[in-house]
Design an enzyme around this catalytic site. Structure first.
Site, PDB file in Angstrom:
ATOM      1  CE1 TYR A   1      -3.249  -2.836   0.216  1.00  0.00           C
ATOM      2  CE2 TYR A   1      -3.547  -2.405   2.546  1.00  0.00           C
ATOM      3  CZ  TYR A   1      -3.862  -3.116   1.417  1.00  0.00           C
ATOM      4  OH  TYR A   1      -4.806  -4.121   1.483  1.00  0.00           O
TER       5      TYR A   1
ATOM      6  CG  PHE B   1     -13.410  -4.425  -1.592  1.00  0.00           C
ATOM      7  CD1 PHE B   1     -12.480  -3.457  -1.230  1.00  0.00           C
ATOM      8  CD2 PHE B   1     -13.280  -5.030  -2.848  1.00  0.00           C
ATOM      9  CE1 PHE B   1     -11.434  -3.112  -2.093  1.00  0.00           C
ATOM     10  CE2 PHE B   1     -12.240  -4.689  -3.713  1.00  0.00           C
ATOM     11  CZ  PHE B   1     -11.314  -3.735  -3.329  1.00  0.00           C
ATOM     12  N   PRO B   2     -15.688  -4.575   2.888  1.00  0.00           N
ATOM     13  CG  PRO B   2     -15.276  -3.837   5.070  1.00  0.00           C
ATOM     14  CD  PRO B   2     -14.577  -4.207   3.795  1.00  0.00           C
ATOM     15  CG  LEU B   3     -17.928  -0.214   4.618  1.00  0.00           C
ATOM     16  CD1 LEU B   3     -17.328   1.089   5.151  1.00  0.00           C
ATOM     17  CD2 LEU B   3     -19.301  -0.464   5.244  1.00  0.00           C
ATOM     18  N   GLY B   4     -18.006  -2.303   0.215  1.00  0.00           N
ATOM     19  CA  GLY B   4     -18.029  -2.237  -1.247  1.00  0.00           C
ATOM     20  C   GLY B   4     -16.721  -1.743  -1.833  1.00  0.00           C
ATOM     21  N   GLY B   5     -15.778  -1.304  -0.988  1.00  0.00           N
ATOM     22  CA  GLY B   5     -14.456  -0.882  -1.461  1.00  0.00           C
ATOM     23  C   GLY B   5     -14.523   0.322  -2.369  1.00  0.00           C
TER      24      GLY B   5
ATOM     25  N   PRO C   1     -18.679   1.907  -3.409  1.00  0.00           N
ATOM     26  CG  PRO C   1     -18.397   3.915  -2.259  1.00  0.00           C
ATOM     27  CD  PRO C   1     -18.157   3.262  -3.597  1.00  0.00           C
ATOM     28  CG  LEU C   2     -21.851  -2.323   0.020  1.00  0.00           C
ATOM     29  CD1 LEU C   2     -22.177  -2.919   1.392  1.00  0.00           C
ATOM     30  CD2 LEU C   2     -21.939  -3.387  -1.066  1.00  0.00           C
TER      31      LEU C   2
HETATM   32  N1  LIG Z   1      -6.711  -8.770   0.753  1.00  0.00           N
HETATM   33  C1  LIG Z   1      -7.014  -7.935  -0.220  1.00  0.00           C
HETATM   34  O1  LIG Z   1      -6.829  -8.208  -1.392  1.00  0.00           O
HETATM   35  C2  LIG Z   1      -7.593  -6.603   0.114  1.00  0.00           C
HETATM   36  C3  LIG Z   1      -8.162  -5.811  -0.909  1.00  0.00           C
HETATM   37  C4  LIG Z   1      -8.723  -4.602  -0.561  1.00  0.00           C
HETATM   38  C5  LIG Z   1      -8.719  -4.168   0.747  1.00  0.00           C
HETATM   39  N2  LIG Z   1      -8.150  -4.939   1.728  1.00  0.00           N
HETATM   40  C6  LIG Z   1      -8.177  -4.531   3.148  1.00  0.00           C
HETATM   41  O2  LIG Z   1      -9.550  -4.384   3.508  1.00  0.00           O
HETATM   42  C7  LIG Z   1      -9.753  -3.101   4.097  1.00  0.00           C
HETATM   43  C8  LIG Z   1     -11.155  -2.639   3.797  1.00  0.00           C
HETATM   44  O3  LIG Z   1     -11.339  -2.470   2.425  1.00  0.00           O
HETATM   45  P1  LIG Z   1     -11.420  -1.045   1.728  1.00  0.00           P
HETATM   46  O4  LIG Z   1     -10.927   0.008   2.629  1.00  0.00           O
HETATM   47  O5  LIG Z   1     -10.795  -1.167   0.401  1.00  0.00           O
HETATM   48  O6  LIG Z   1     -12.973  -0.900   1.431  1.00  0.00           O
HETATM   49  P2  LIG Z   1     -14.268  -0.672   2.342  1.00  0.00           P
HETATM   50  O7  LIG Z   1     -13.910  -0.762   3.787  1.00  0.00           O
HETATM   51  O8  LIG Z   1     -15.315  -1.562   1.817  1.00  0.00           O
HETATM   52  O9  LIG Z   1     -14.700   0.792   1.949  1.00  0.00           O
HETATM   53  C9  LIG Z   1     -13.836   1.872   2.019  1.00  0.00           C
HETATM   54  C10 LIG Z   1     -14.515   3.027   1.300  1.00  0.00           C
HETATM   55  O10 LIG Z   1     -15.722   3.364   1.981  1.00  0.00           O
HETATM   56  C11 LIG Z   1     -15.649   4.725   2.451  1.00  0.00           C
HETATM   57  N3  LIG Z   1     -16.223   4.723   3.799  1.00  0.00           N
HETATM   58  C12 LIG Z   1     -15.716   4.138   4.902  1.00  0.00           C
HETATM   59  N4  LIG Z   1     -16.525   4.313   5.955  1.00  0.00           N
HETATM   60  C13 LIG Z   1     -17.591   5.026   5.505  1.00  0.00           C
HETATM   61  C14 LIG Z   1     -18.750   5.523   6.122  1.00  0.00           C
HETATM   62  N5  LIG Z   1     -19.005   5.323   7.420  1.00  0.00           N
HETATM   63  N6  LIG Z   1     -19.637   6.232   5.349  1.00  0.00           N
HETATM   64  C15 LIG Z   1     -19.393   6.441   4.037  1.00  0.00           C
HETATM   65  N7  LIG Z   1     -18.302   5.994   3.400  1.00  0.00           N
HETATM   66  C16 LIG Z   1     -17.379   5.283   4.134  1.00  0.00           C
HETATM   67  C17 LIG Z   1     -14.206   5.103   2.419  1.00  0.00           C
HETATM   68  O11 LIG Z   1     -14.047   6.471   2.131  1.00  0.00           O
HETATM   69  P3  LIG Z   1     -13.497   7.523   3.236  1.00  0.00           P
HETATM   70  O12 LIG Z   1     -12.027   7.329   3.303  1.00  0.00           O
HETATM   71  O13 LIG Z   1     -13.913   8.828   2.680  1.00  0.00           O
HETATM   72  O14 LIG Z   1     -14.198   7.191   4.514  1.00  0.00           O
HETATM   73  C18 LIG Z   1     -13.682   4.268   1.258  1.00  0.00           C
HETATM   74  O15 LIG Z   1     -13.918   4.917   0.029  1.00  0.00           O
HETATM   75  C19 LIG Z   1      -8.668  -2.236   3.466  1.00  0.00           C
HETATM   76  O16 LIG Z   1      -8.440  -1.068   4.221  1.00  0.00           O
HETATM   77  C20 LIG Z   1      -7.504  -3.200   3.416  1.00  0.00           C
HETATM   78  O17 LIG Z   1      -6.826  -3.215   4.664  1.00  0.00           O
HETATM   79  C21 LIG Z   1      -7.612  -6.150   1.417  1.00  0.00           C
END
Ligand SMILES: NC(=O)c1ccc[n+]([C@@H]2O[C@H](COP(=O)([O-])OP(=O)(O)OC[C@H]3O[C@@H](n4cnc5c(N)ncnc54)[C@H](OP(=O)(O)O)[C@@H]3O)[C@@H](O)[C@H]2O)c1
Length: 287
Positions: A63, A213-217, A220-221
């Site tokens: 990252y 991607f719990p929130l759609g990554g 977003p969902l």
């Molecule tokens: N193993 C893998 O291949 C892999 C791939 C992807 C990710 N990951 C890990 O999984 C974690 C979670 O995934 P992710 O961060 O990609 O996606 P996510 O948690 O599904 O969603 C993150 C997105 O949602 C927004 N968000 C977060 N909280 C919110 C809220 N309360 N209201 C509205 N929008 C919100 C964030 O924007 P803001 O910053 O503006 O809040 C960001 O754009 C990552 O941080 C990483 O550590 C692992």
């Protein structure tokens, strides 16, 4: 908000971590490439996460690359004894930010050492082997060779526990024949439920499933049903999406990612949201 705390803890290797953790990927620059616009703001998000009780942080040295781990070190070193930092190896970044496999013995070994150095640790609590047979979704291929390298690094004391990411159920079984697997981290959320039976199987084995991607990554969902349920519960759609995951199975550990203090607080508060059978029925229909 209809409030009953459902967010207990679950085992991750030797530790019992809170089910609501934090994913650090959003702290790097746009496209998870380069530094963030505001380093102090990123540090503040991590410090607040730990103050709110988070003791499970997900990261990767790819990252940035190297950026997120350094921010974690700047924010949280010396680390609290109960903080579990989980990283991943198996990928690297191209000069323009592309994601490429890095499964060779030298690459995996270098990646573990880079994580140790940038995080400022002598042992990494959990290292996930991030499979790259297809960058976007799990795809067939043997993980024996790279996992054996990680198991050797574990025997040397550099890695405490090993997990798998972006894997098929067959690869999980293959991995479990090679070494103990502490967790599986795959794409899963209210809409993407391909791993439903894998989650249930891991729950029977007491192995953590960590949905990325719990929130759609990056997408977003969005769903009118999700918005309706959220409105009724006086919560946000993202809080409901997290509460649904918490109620989906006790072995699910959450690592929602955000660069915003406001969103961090909202996400952590999702642990207080109790969904009724009626809510769950409506939400299940989204998939
Ligand atoms: N193993 C893998 O291949 C892999 C791939 C992807 C990710 N990951 C890990 O999984 C974690 C979670 O995934 P992710 O961060 O990609 O996606 P996510 O948690 O599904 O969603 C993150 C997105 O949602 C927004 N968000 C977060 N909280 C919110 C809220 N309360 N209201 C509205 N929008 C919100 C964030 O924007 P803001 O910053 O503006 O809040 C960001 O754009 C990552 O941080 C990483 O550590 C692992």
């Amino acid at each position: 908000m209809n409030s009953t705390n459902t967010s207990a803890s679950f085992s991750l290797g030797d530790w019992n971590v809170k089910r609501l953790g934090y994913g650090a990927m959003q702290l790097a620059g746009p496209g998870v490439f380069g530094p963030p616009k505001n380093h102090s703001a990123a540090v503040a998000v991590l410090r607040e996460a730990v103050e709110l009780g988070v003791n499970h942080i997900d990261t990767a040295d790819f990252y940035g690359p190297h950026i997120t781990n350094r921010i974690i070190r700047d924010a949280l070193w010396p680390y609290r004894d109960d903080l579990v930092v989980v990283t991943k190896v198996g990928a690297r970044r191209g000069p323009e930010g592309s994601w490429m496999p890095a499964f060779a013995r030298e690459e995996l070994t270098q990646a573990v050492h880079d994580n140790l150095r940038h995080l400022g640790r002598e042992t990494i609590e959990v290292v996930n082997l991030r499979c790259m047979f297809n960058v976007h979704h799990p795809a067939d291929g043997s993980i024996e060779a790279p996992l054996t390298v990680l198991a050797e690094l574990q025997q040397k004391g550099l890695v405490r526990h090993i997990g798998l990411s972006n894997v098929t159920p067959t690869q999980v079984e293959e991995g479990q024949r090679i070494c103990q697997i502490a967790c599986v981290q795959n794409h899963y959320n209210l809409v993407n439920r391909a791993d439903d039976s894998l989650i249930d199987k891991l729950a029977q084995q007491n192995v953590a499933f960590v949905p990325f991607f719990p929130l759609g990554g990056f997408t977003p969902l969005q769903s009118s049903t999700l918005s309706d349920v959220a409105k009724r519960l006086e919560a946000t759609p993202m809080q409901v999406a997290l509460a649904w995951l918490l109620q989906r199975s006790p072995n699910i550990l959450l690592i929602p990612g955000t660069s915003s203090l406001k969103h961090l607080r909202e996400n952590q508060a999702a642990g207080d949201l109790q969904l009724t059978a009626n809510d769950l029925g409506e939400l299940d229909s989204i998939a």
